[in-house]
Design an enzyme around this catalytic site. Structure first.
Site: not given
Length: 426
Positions: A46, A111, A113
């Site tokens: 995807e 991830d 951040d």
């Protein structure tokens, strides 16, 4: 965050040029096709595009590199996200019987951040970053890269700068791609030490014996702690910062330290006093007292968005996507040059598009390459594209990506040889 004269209003004019002449489609396809070892691997992946005015298009999928290229050049997405490999082609998910369309595999991703560190950095907050707090990302990569390679045995780790205030890690080994949700959760939990929300004062609690992984992580933190925490962030300077640190030590120790700090203002000496108190406490207390280590980890240890790592179907921003706010390209990072990586030196889309038009030295090489292109028209467009990004600041980052892919290709060859050997054993 100054982004070398990048103007957000120009993004829609620059993206067509970027996707036509600069985006490294050949390497991108080479990565996501994984050597063609598994059938339909690329076709069942995807992709999700964010278009102008935040129009969000999910479940895009493509049969070939050419098809992906054509669609991206037609849609000129402001942002590209990569999702899972599904049981069926994502662009046909509406035609599949309900419940049979399943996310099967995806890279194990992380991830990190900078906004998650706002309670422990004083130089910036929210989306802002500077060279002082960027050290937190360096520490995070050092700790996680070592753990994923040495504790879990993964080899193919792609570290990518997000384009603004964080980093992503794509663990691309076959074993990582096949992990279940439960296994991904277990890895993410193993790597998580900082627990609790805004209301939690003490976010790191260590117990005896200290796990070898935590000891290894402390070695990394220790290397950066004096410069980053004591000098750049001055955590033992201003009263407000000192109070935050002292809130993490036992009450009796806090009183002693408050007294000692009245006569000692130098941050390095104040930290030494905290370490001395910890040693004293460890020799007298029945259960482990590791408050100086807990402070170091609370201020410096990587803060993961665990939900991103747990889900197989979670989307993550693609390498070489452009960050619409800063204009910076989301580029692969060279782990060997981690301490000198400068997020502000990462090229913006406006810079690399401008570099395309600059006159270049070595015109003769180009002429000879043009002759070769004419000899082989089929590869001409691809070759021109390769030459185009090499003219710009994007070139060195594509080179890092190439090096990463070469490492992966060596393992694909082994897989393909094993496959063909098995087929011969009827």
């Amino acid at each position: 965050m100054p982004a070398s004269n990048y103007d957000q209003a120009c993004l829609q004019d620059l993206l067509p040029l970027y996707y036509k002449r600069l985006f490294p489609f050949a390497q991108y396809y080479r990565w996501l096709n994984y050597g063609g070892v598994q059938k339909n691997y690329f076709q069942n992946r995807e992709f999700s595009f964010t278009l102008k005015d935040d129009i969000y298009v999910r479940y895009q999928s493509f049969s070939t590199q050419g098809e992906l290229e054509k669609e991206m050049q037609k849609m000129n997405p402001y942002k590209i996200d990569i999702g899972a490999i599904y049981s069926h082609r994502p662009n046909q998910h509406n035609t599949v019987k309900s419940g049979t369309f399943q996310a099967l595999e995806k890279e194990l991703v992380f991830d990190i951040d900078m906004t998650d560190y706002d309670d422990v950095r004083s130089c910036c907050s929210a989306a802002d970053i500077c060279s002082k707090c960027w050290t937190l990302m360096t520490i995070a990569i050092r700790i996680l890269d070592r753990a994923l390679r040495e504790d879990f045995g993964f080899q193919h780790l792609l570290w990518v700068y997000s384009g603004r205030r964080g980093v992503h890690c794509w663990v691309c080994d076959e074993a990582a791609r096949k992990l279940s949700v439960a296994a991904r959760s277990a890895v993410a939990e193993y790597l998580s030490l900082v627990k609790g929300g805004e209301q939690t004062v003490k976010k790191v609690v260590l117990s005896d014996p200290i796990h070898p992984f935590i000891r290894e992580s402390l070695t990394v933190v220790d290397h950066y702690f004096t410069q980053y925490a004591l000098q750049d962030q001055d955590i033992l300077g201003r009263k407000e910062s000192v109070d935050k640190v002292l809130a993490l030590v036992p009450e009796d120790v806090r009183k002693d330290l408050q007294q000692d700090f009245k006569n000692e203002k130098k941050p390095e000496t104040r930290w030494k006093l905290i370490e001395d108190q910890a040693i004293r406490k460890q020799s007298t207390a029945k259960k482990g007292q590791h408050f100086e280590k807990e402070i170091m980890l609370q201020y410096c240890y990587p803060r993961l968005d665990v939900n991103v790592s747990k889900g197989v179907n979670h989307l993550l921003k693609s390498p070489f996507s452009v960050h619409p706010k800063t204009g910076r390209i989301s580029v692969p990072m060279d782990i060997k040059e981690l301490d000198t990586f400068d997020p502000f030196a990462v090229p913006t889309i406006s810079l690399i598009c401008e570099e395309l038009d600059r006159p270049r030295t070595g015109e003769e090489d180009e002429k000879s390459e043009d002759i070769k292109d004419k000899e082989n028209e089929k590869d001409g467009a691809e070759r021109r594209k390769i030459r185009d990004y090499k003219k710009t600041s994007l070139g060195k980052y594509v080179k890092y990506f190439d090096r990463f892919l070469d490492g992966m290709a060596r393992s694909w060859k082994g897989d393909l040889l094993r496959k063909s050997d098995l087929q011969k054993e009827f």
